[in-house]
Write a protein that holds these residues in place. Sequence first.
Motif, PDB file in Angstrom:
ATOM      1  N   ILE A 165       0.851  -1.194   0.000  1.00  0.00           N
ATOM      2  CA  ILE A 165       0.000   0.000   0.000  1.00  0.00           C
ATOM      3  C   ILE A 165       0.890   1.248   0.000  1.00  0.00           C
ATOM      4  CG2 ILE A 165      -1.819   1.272   1.203  1.00  0.00           C
ATOM      5  CD1 ILE A 165      -2.757  -1.428   0.073  1.00  0.00           C
ATOM      6  N   VAL A 166       0.859   1.961  -1.133  1.00  0.00           N
ATOM      7  CA  VAL A 166       1.675   3.161  -1.315  1.00  0.00           C
ATOM      8  C   VAL A 166       0.774   4.393  -1.285  1.00  0.00           C
ATOM      9  CG1 VAL A 166       3.398   4.302  -2.767  1.00  0.00           C
ATOM     10  CG2 VAL A 166       3.178   1.807  -2.858  1.00  0.00           C
ATOM     11  N   PRO A 167       1.038   5.339  -0.366  1.00  0.00           N
ATOM     12  CA  PRO A 167       0.215   6.552  -0.303  1.00  0.00           C
ATOM     13  C   PRO A 167       0.114   7.252  -1.667  1.00  0.00           C
ATOM     14  CG  PRO A 167       1.687   6.455   1.584  1.00  0.00           C
ATOM     15  CD  PRO A 167       2.090   5.338   0.668  1.00  0.00           C
ATOM     16  N   ASP A 171      -3.600   3.371  -2.184  1.00  0.00           N
ATOM     17  CA  ASP A 171      -4.219   3.480  -0.855  1.00  0.00           C
ATOM     18  C   ASP A 171      -5.665   3.983  -0.873  1.00  0.00           C
ATOM     19  OD1 ASP A 171      -3.601   6.064  -1.657  1.00  0.00           O
ATOM     20  OD2 ASP A 171      -3.119   6.739   0.380  1.00  0.00           O
ATOM     21  N   PRO A 196       2.780  -2.215   4.373  1.00  0.00           N
ATOM     22  CA  PRO A 196       2.942  -0.753   4.317  1.00  0.00           C
ATOM     23  C   PRO A 196       4.181  -0.347   3.523  1.00  0.00           C
ATOM     24  CG  PRO A 196       3.660  -1.581   6.452  1.00  0.00           C
ATOM     25  CD  PRO A 196       3.140  -2.772   5.697  1.00  0.00           C
ATOM     26  N   TYR A 197       4.026   0.632   2.655  1.00  0.00           N
ATOM     27  CA  TYR A 197       5.168   1.205   1.933  1.00  0.00           C
ATOM     28  C   TYR A 197       6.153   1.808   2.934  1.00  0.00           C
ATOM     29  CZ  TYR A 197       7.775   4.888  -0.477  1.00  0.00           C
ATOM     30  OH  TYR A 197       8.769   5.713  -0.929  1.00  0.00           O
ATOM     31  N   THR A 219       6.108   7.395   4.294  1.00  0.00           N
ATOM     32  CA  THR A 219       5.795   6.002   4.634  1.00  0.00           C
ATOM     33  C   THR A 219       4.310   5.871   4.963  1.00  0.00           C
ATOM     34  OG1 THR A 219       6.440   6.424   6.914  1.00  0.00           O
ATOM     35  CG2 THR A 219       8.101   5.426   5.491  1.00  0.00           C
ATOM     36  N   MET A 220       3.788   4.662   4.811  1.00  0.00           N
ATOM     37  CA  MET A 220       2.354   4.421   5.006  1.00  0.00           C
ATOM     38  C   MET A 220       1.976   4.479   6.487  1.00  0.00           C
ATOM     39  SD  MET A 220      -0.409   3.859   3.364  1.00  0.00           S
ATOM     40  CE  MET A 220      -2.047   3.651   4.037  1.00  0.00           C
ATOM     41  N   ASP A 224      -4.163   4.078   8.905  1.00  0.00           N
ATOM     42  CA  ASP A 224      -4.792   4.072   7.573  1.00  0.00           C
ATOM     43  C   ASP A 224      -4.728   2.684   6.951  1.00  0.00           C
ATOM     44  OD1 ASP A 224      -5.272   6.740   7.881  1.00  0.00           O
ATOM     45  OD2 ASP A 224      -3.626   7.422   6.603  1.00  0.00           O
ATOM     46  N   LEU A 225      -3.609   2.001   7.194  1.00  0.00           N
ATOM     47  CA  LEU A 225      -3.438   0.633   6.665  1.00  0.00           C
ATOM     48  C   LEU A 225      -4.474  -0.304   7.287  1.00  0.00           C
ATOM     49  CD1 LEU A 225      -1.520  -1.172   4.842  1.00  0.00           C
ATOM     50  CD2 LEU A 225      -0.413  -1.820   6.980  1.00  0.00           C
TER      51      LEU A 225
END
Length: 238
Positions: A165-167, A171, A196-197, A219-220, A224-225
């Motif tokens: 998952i990359v912001p 995401d 997470p990225y 970074t993620m 949110d993740l």
Amino acid sequence: MTLGRIHSFESMGLVDGPGIRTVVFMQGCALRCSYCHNPDTWIFAGGTEITPQELVKKIIRFKPYFKDGGGVTFSGGDPLMQPDFLVETLKLCKDAGIHTTIDTAGYGRGGYEEILKYIDLVLLDIKHVTDEGYKDLTGASKRGFDEFLDAVQKAGTKLWIRHVIVPGITDSKEHILKLAGMIRNIKNVEKIELLPYHTLGVDKYKKLGIEYKLENVETMDEEDLKELENTLKEELNN
């Protein structure tokens, strides 16, 4: 004599499949993922040259630790980029009674049917859900991934799905719903992990003189993740 190129060797991995695992990082990758944290594995010229027999001898030394379903995981780079070496090594591992896993983006040089005969588990990295998104993130078409996934489905091999998952890229809720739709059509999925990225590999880019494409991406966020994980679970349970 078949020779392979190995980037590095981790004796006691805990996040690369079930149980305690020996992780073999192999040289060579067809993709150029924007967030890759091992750019030093991209080309074949690096690493150490080794025979399947020499490698399996090293792996067997750690067999006493392979309790609770542990074993060996071939990672990279992408292990599918060295198919002949991989098949020979996998055969020797199976002969030695070792559980085999590959950690792959599903991008290789073919021969998948033969490779999958000797694999107990595939950790499959889904880079993106659309062809356009896949190209933007990896520099390659999603078609290569689809070919490997098709081979895995025909072989009936067990799968753990992984997705970074990359912001700002992967995401959104819309993206996660598309991912759920894709996963719903895949058989033999035992586990799904949203990763997470992070920016841990950035220094390697500086040393290698390679431009890091996601320089301004943070970074993620863990919260949110978790929210996206819940969205994915709910969608898959519906």
